[in-house]
Scaffold this motif. Structure first.
Motif, short mmCIF file in Angstrom:
data_model
loop_
_atom_site.label_atom_id
_atom_site.label_comp_id
_atom_site.label_asym_id
_atom_site.label_seq_id
_atom_site.Cartn_x
_atom_site.Cartn_y
_atom_site.Cartn_z
N GLU A 39 0.82 -1.21 0.00
CA GLU A 39 0.00 0.00 0.00
C GLU A 39 0.86 1.26 0.00
OE1 GLU A 39 -2.55 -0.71 3.35
OE2 GLU A 39 -3.96 -1.89 2.15
N GLU A 40 1.98 1.24 0.71
CA GLU A 40 2.88 2.38 0.73
C GLU A 40 3.49 2.60 -0.66
OE1 GLU A 40 7.02 3.55 2.96
OE2 GLU A 40 5.51 2.44 4.10
N ILE A 41 3.88 1.53 -1.33
CA ILE A 41 4.41 1.63 -2.70
C ILE A 41 3.36 2.23 -3.63
CG2 ILE A 41 5.16 0.28 -4.71
CD1 ILE A 41 6.46 -1.68 -2.66
N MET A 42 2.12 1.76 -3.53
CA MET A 42 1.05 2.26 -4.39
C MET A 42 0.80 3.75 -4.12
SD MET A 42 0.05 -0.12 -6.41
CE MET A 42 1.75 -0.64 -6.45
N ASN A 43 0.82 4.16 -2.84
CA ASN A 43 0.63 5.57 -2.51
C ASN A 43 1.76 6.42 -3.07
OD1 ASN A 43 -1.78 5.15 -1.16
ND2 ASN A 43 -0.79 4.91 0.83
N GLU A 44 3.00 5.97 -2.93
CA GLU A 44 4.14 6.71 -3.46
C GLU A 44 4.07 6.82 -4.98
OE1 GLU A 44 6.60 8.38 -1.92
OE2 GLU A 44 5.60 7.95 -0.01
N ASN A 45 3.65 5.76 -5.64
CA ASN A 45 3.49 5.80 -7.10
C ASN A 45 2.42 6.80 -7.50
OD1 ASN A 45 5.49 3.92 -7.50
ND2 ASN A 45 4.09 2.20 -7.77
N ALA A 101 3.89 10.27 -7.11
CA ALA A 101 4.87 10.51 -8.17
C ALA A 101 4.19 10.77 -9.50
CB ALA A 101 5.82 9.33 -8.28
N SER A 102 3.08 10.12 -9.76
CA SER A 102 2.39 10.30 -11.04
C SER A 102 1.71 11.66 -11.12
CB SER A 102 1.36 9.19 -11.26
OG SER A 102 0.26 9.34 -10.39
N GLN A 103 1.57 12.34 -10.00
CA GLN A 103 0.91 13.64 -9.99
C GLN A 103 1.89 14.81 -9.98
OE1 GLN A 103 -1.77 13.45 -6.67
NE2 GLN A 103 -3.05 11.91 -7.63
N LEU A 104 3.19 14.53 -10.06
CA LEU A 104 4.18 15.60 -10.11
C LEU A 104 4.01 16.38 -11.41
CD1 LEU A 104 7.38 13.75 -8.83
CD2 LEU A 104 6.04 15.47 -7.62
N PRO A 105 4.33 17.66 -11.38
CA PRO A 105 4.24 18.45 -12.62
C PRO A 105 5.10 17.84 -13.72
CG PRO A 105 4.66 19.86 -10.72
CD PRO A 105 4.76 18.45 -10.25
N LYS A 106 4.67 17.99 -14.96
CA LYS A 106 5.37 17.38 -16.08
C LYS A 106 6.78 17.90 -16.25
CE LYS A 106 1.27 16.13 -18.61
NZ LYS A 106 0.52 16.17 -19.84
#
Length: 75
Positions: free
Chosen positions: A49-55, A58-63
């Protein structure tokens, strides 16, 4: 949910490639052995769950974050 009862030394098969073996039971703790192919990731649920949250974060960081990081490393 499938619920099975197993004793130490007994196993459960998942598909053709994964085997869960009950190694020991000590009070309220069970020691499991997991035999699976190397390409199968195995994590405790809280770590998964921690890995999924971190992913997700990370996917929401500005382009432009990658470019910003590249420029930072050159300094």
């Amino acid at each position: 949910m499938l619920v099975l009862t197993r004793k130490p030394g007994e196993s459960i098969k998942i598909g053709d490639d994964i085997e869960l073996k009950i190694l020991s039971i000590d009070g309220d703790q069970i020691k499991l052995g997991i035999d699976a192919p190397r390409n199968v990731d195995i994590h405790r649920k809280e770590i998964y769950e921690e890995i999924m949250n971190e992913n997700q974060v990370a996917s929401q960081l500005p382009k432009n974050s990658i470019n910003l990081l590249k420029n930072t490393q050159k300094d």
